[in-house]
Design a protein around this motif. Structure first.
Motif, PDB file in Angstrom:
ATOM      1  N   HIS A 128      29.059  36.381  46.035  1.00  0.00           N
ATOM      2  CA  HIS A 128      28.481  35.118  46.496  1.00  0.00           C
ATOM      3  C   HIS A 128      29.552  34.073  46.753  1.00  0.00           C
ATOM      4  CE1 HIS A 128      26.597  31.108  45.951  1.00  0.00           C
ATOM      5  NE2 HIS A 128      25.617  31.658  46.653  1.00  0.00           N
ATOM      6  N   ASP A 129      30.449  33.887  45.795  1.00  0.00           N
ATOM      7  CA  ASP A 129      31.504  32.879  45.941  1.00  0.00           C
ATOM      8  C   ASP A 129      32.762  33.509  46.528  1.00  0.00           C
ATOM      9  OD1 ASP A 129      30.431  30.357  44.761  1.00  0.00           O
ATOM     10  OD2 ASP A 129      30.160  31.642  43.013  1.00  0.00           O
ATOM     11  N   GLN A 130      33.454  32.768  47.353  1.00  0.00           N
ATOM     12  CA  GLN A 130      34.672  33.264  47.972  1.00  0.00           C
ATOM     13  C   GLN A 130      35.818  33.145  46.980  1.00  0.00           C
ATOM     14  OE1 GLN A 130      35.566  31.812  51.951  1.00  0.00           O
ATOM     15  NE2 GLN A 130      37.752  32.069  51.565  1.00  0.00           N
ATOM     16  N   GLU A 131      36.092  34.235  46.288  1.00  0.00           N
ATOM     17  CA  GLU A 131      37.142  34.228  45.277  1.00  0.00           C
ATOM     18  C   GLU A 131      38.491  34.668  45.830  1.00  0.00           C
ATOM     19  OE1 GLU A 131      35.583  36.390  41.875  1.00  0.00           O
ATOM     20  OE2 GLU A 131      34.646  34.557  41.143  1.00  0.00           O
ATOM     21  N   ASP A 132      38.508  35.284  47.007  1.00  0.00           N
ATOM     22  CA  ASP A 132      39.778  35.564  47.666  1.00  0.00           C
ATOM     23  C   ASP A 132      40.305  34.286  48.300  1.00  0.00           C
ATOM     24  OD1 ASP A 132      39.896  38.213  47.001  1.00  0.00           O
ATOM     25  OD2 ASP A 132      39.015  38.925  48.870  1.00  0.00           O
ATOM     26  N   GLY A 133      41.613  34.202  48.454  1.00  0.00           N
ATOM     27  CA  GLY A 133      42.204  33.007  49.036  1.00  0.00           C
ATOM     28  C   GLY A 133      43.430  33.322  49.861  1.00  0.00           C
ATOM     29  N   LEU A 134      43.889  32.318  50.613  1.00  0.00           N
ATOM     30  CA  LEU A 134      45.007  32.478  51.527  1.00  0.00           C
ATOM     31  C   LEU A 134      45.980  31.321  51.384  1.00  0.00           C
ATOM     32  CD1 LEU A 134      46.288  33.869  54.087  1.00  0.00           C
ATOM     33  CD2 LEU A 134      44.859  32.308  55.439  1.00  0.00           C
ATOM     34  N   ILE A 135      47.246  31.633  51.345  1.00  0.00           N
ATOM     35  CA  ILE A 135      48.316  30.634  51.417  1.00  0.00           C
ATOM     36  C   ILE A 135      48.971  30.780  52.788  1.00  0.00           C
ATOM     37  CG2 ILE A 135      50.473  29.805  50.425  1.00  0.00           C
ATOM     38  CD1 ILE A 135      48.141  29.548  48.502  1.00  0.00           C
ATOM     39  N   ASN A 136      48.963  29.728  53.587  1.00  0.00           N
ATOM     40  CA  ASN A 136      49.570  29.774  54.914  1.00  0.00           C
ATOM     41  C   ASN A 136      50.139  28.400  55.244  1.00  0.00           C
ATOM     42  OD1 ASN A 136      50.367  30.467  57.502  1.00  0.00           O
ATOM     43  ND2 ASN A 136      48.336  30.120  58.386  1.00  0.00           N
ATOM     44  N   THR A 137      51.364  28.172  54.811  1.00  0.00           N
ATOM     45  CA  THR A 137      52.067  26.920  55.070  1.00  0.00           C
ATOM     46  C   THR A 137      53.409  27.276  55.717  1.00  0.00           C
ATOM     47  OG1 THR A 137      53.305  26.813  52.985  1.00  0.00           O
ATOM     48  CG2 THR A 137      51.028  25.994  52.956  1.00  0.00           C
ATOM     49  N   PRO A 138      54.148  26.295  56.239  1.00  0.00           N
ATOM     50  CA  PRO A 138      55.439  26.626  56.844  1.00  0.00           C
ATOM     51  C   PRO A 138      56.375  27.404  55.917  1.00  0.00           C
ATOM     52  CG  PRO A 138      54.816  24.396  57.413  1.00  0.00           C
ATOM     53  CD  PRO A 138      53.796  24.876  56.418  1.00  0.00           C
ATOM     54  N   GLY A 139      56.318  27.132  54.611  1.00  0.00           N
ATOM     55  CA  GLY A 139      57.253  27.777  53.702  1.00  0.00           C
ATOM     56  C   GLY A 139      56.718  28.955  52.924  1.00  0.00           C
ATOM     57  N   PHE A 140      55.390  29.150  52.919  1.00  0.00           N
ATOM     58  CA  PHE A 140      54.805  30.200  52.087  1.00  0.00           C
ATOM     59  C   PHE A 140      53.666  30.893  52.824  1.00  0.00           C
ATOM     60  CE2 PHE A 140      56.221  26.801  49.183  1.00  0.00           C
ATOM     61  CZ  PHE A 140      57.157  27.502  48.431  1.00  0.00           C
ATOM     62  N   ILE A 141      53.509  32.171  52.546  1.00  0.00           N
ATOM     63  CA  ILE A 141      52.379  32.919  53.069  1.00  0.00           C
ATOM     64  C   ILE A 141      51.980  33.969  52.032  1.00  0.00           C
ATOM     65  CG2 ILE A 141      53.870  34.561  54.297  1.00  0.00           C
ATOM     66  CD1 ILE A 141      51.671  34.719  56.433  1.00  0.00           C
ATOM     67  N   GLY A 142      50.671  34.121  51.795  1.00  0.00           N
ATOM     68  CA  GLY A 142      50.256  35.103  50.808  1.00  0.00           C
ATOM     69  C   GLY A 142      48.766  35.109  50.576  1.00  0.00           C
ATOM     70  N   VAL A 143      48.357  35.916  49.611  1.00  0.00           N
ATOM     71  CA  VAL A 143      46.942  36.094  49.307  1.00  0.00           C
ATOM     72  C   VAL A 143      46.688  35.890  47.817  1.00  0.00           C
ATOM     73  CG1 VAL A 143      46.520  37.643  51.254  1.00  0.00           C
ATOM     74  CG2 VAL A 143      47.238  38.600  49.044  1.00  0.00           C
ATOM     75  N   LEU A 144      45.440  35.524  47.506  1.00  0.00           N
ATOM     76  CA  LEU A 144      44.999  35.289  46.137  1.00  0.00           C
ATOM     77  C   LEU A 144      43.687  36.028  45.901  1.00  0.00           C
ATOM     78  CD1 LEU A 144      45.346  31.412  46.324  1.00  0.00           C
ATOM     79  CD2 LEU A 144      46.960  32.913  45.138  1.00  0.00           C
ATOM     80  N   ASP A 145      43.437  36.394  44.661  1.00  0.00           N
ATOM     81  CA  ASP A 145      42.155  37.002  44.283  1.00  0.00           C
ATOM     82  C   ASP A 145      41.727  36.411  42.945  1.00  0.00           C
ATOM     83  OD1 ASP A 145      39.919  38.538  43.974  1.00  0.00           O
ATOM     84  OD2 ASP A 145      40.967  40.454  43.808  1.00  0.00           O
ATOM     85  N   GLY A 146      40.699  35.571  42.980  1.00  0.00           N
ATOM     86  CA  GLY A 146      40.226  34.926  41.765  1.00  0.00           C
ATOM     87  C   GLY A 146      39.553  35.895  40.817  1.00  0.00           C
ATOM     88  N   VAL A 147      39.728  35.647  39.525  1.00  0.00           N
ATOM     89  CA  VAL A 147      39.128  36.463  38.463  1.00  0.00           C
ATOM     90  C   VAL A 147      38.329  35.528  37.562  1.00  0.00           C
ATOM     91  CG1 VAL A 147      39.560  38.023  36.532  1.00  0.00           C
ATOM     92  CG2 VAL A 147      41.060  38.078  38.547  1.00  0.00           C
TER      93      VAL A 147
END
Length: 277
Positions: A13-32
């Motif tokens: 139901h809730d979006q626990e995945d996430g994204l980092i996309n800035t000029p200096g950083f890029i990556g993914v997150l997964d909330g627990v």
């Protein structure tokens, strides 16, 4: 540098995945999220699941760092984001022990002028393809914990099914699945929480793994790598939901990495998602 992204919400139901996309950083997150069951409701913070709250907290922190243009290294930024989680939980009135703390796994690349730095924790994955042809993967550090957890899960599920219905779990009728599920969680939740207590951010445990949950100890569990820009061809940052189950289990880290790159080279991120599904 070309950046590509792929997200699939799935059934949660809730979006626990996430994204980092800035000029200096890029990556993914997964909330627990904080552990919960059919008998114990989930913890919501600011009207979203606790896992989603941690993910949004980290995303906001990295975004704000890009706005103030502060020249921080990746590990320093991750450590500050971790502290932000701890402060946020306390501000919300949740001074929880480690086994009940929500957190996040992550795989993030810091993009510098000369070097790319990688930080990874939990069961997110960072795979780096070098121009020389070598492949580097962040360690799959949750393998031992997940194996032990699976053993406990299956043992309790089988015991409950036999006690209630005199059959194996796969033979329980559809109308009895709700009863099976509730009774299972009565027996399983406490053991699962204790297992988490012995493992989370505990480098001395044979089943230890890292979770960015605001504890200072989490930083000792972050895998970190640094590579010259000229040496990198491709970087994949994936949450565990993007990794096909056929590549996990008892397969080595190298086999996981080679399998993912092989799929990626055939059809990109969409091919990886289709294989995971």
């Amino acid at each position: 540098m070309k950046r590509s992204f792929l997200f699939d919400q799935g059934s949660i139901h809730d979006q626990e995945d996430g994204l980092i996309n800035t000029p200096g950083f890029i990556g993914v997150l997964d909330g627990v999220s904080k552990p919960y069951s059919p008998l114990i409701p989930p913890l919501n913070i600011c009207s979203i699941s606790s896992g989603a709250w941690v993910t949004r907290t980290i995303e906001s922190f990295f975004f704000n760092q890009s706005l103030i243009n502060h020249e921080r290294g990746l590990m320093e930024t991750v450590a500050s984001a971790n502290l932000c989680i701890d402060n946020g939980l306390k501000d919300q009135g949740y001074n929880l022990p480690k086994e009940l703390r929500p957190g996040a796994t992550l795989a993030i690349a810091g993009l510098g002028e000369k070097n790319v730095e990688i930080a990874q924790i939990g069961d997110s994955f960072a795979i780096i393809v070098l121009t020389c042809g070598d492949i580097v993967i962040s360690p799959y550090s949750m393998r031992a914990f997940e194996k032990r957890d699976r053993e406990i899960y299956q043992k309790i599920l089988r015991k409950v099914a036999l006690n209630l219905f005199g059959c194996e779990p796969y033979s329980v009728s559809r109308e009895n699945l709700g009863t099976l599920r509730k009774e299972f969680w009565k027996n399983y939740l406490e053991l699962w929480v204790e297992l988490r207590k012995s493992a989370i951010n505990n480098p001395g445990s044979p089943i230890g793994y890292g979770l960015l949950n605001g504890e200072p100890e989490a930083m000792s569990m972050v895998w970190n790598g640094k590579f010259p820009n000229y040496s990198i061809k491709t970087i994949l940052c994936l949450t565990d939901g993007m990794v096909p189950q056929s590549l996990l289990g008892d397969k080595s880290d190298d086999k996981i990495a080679n399998g993912l790159i092989e799929i990626y080279q055939r059809g990109g991120l969409w091919a990886i998602l289709e294989k995971a599904r």
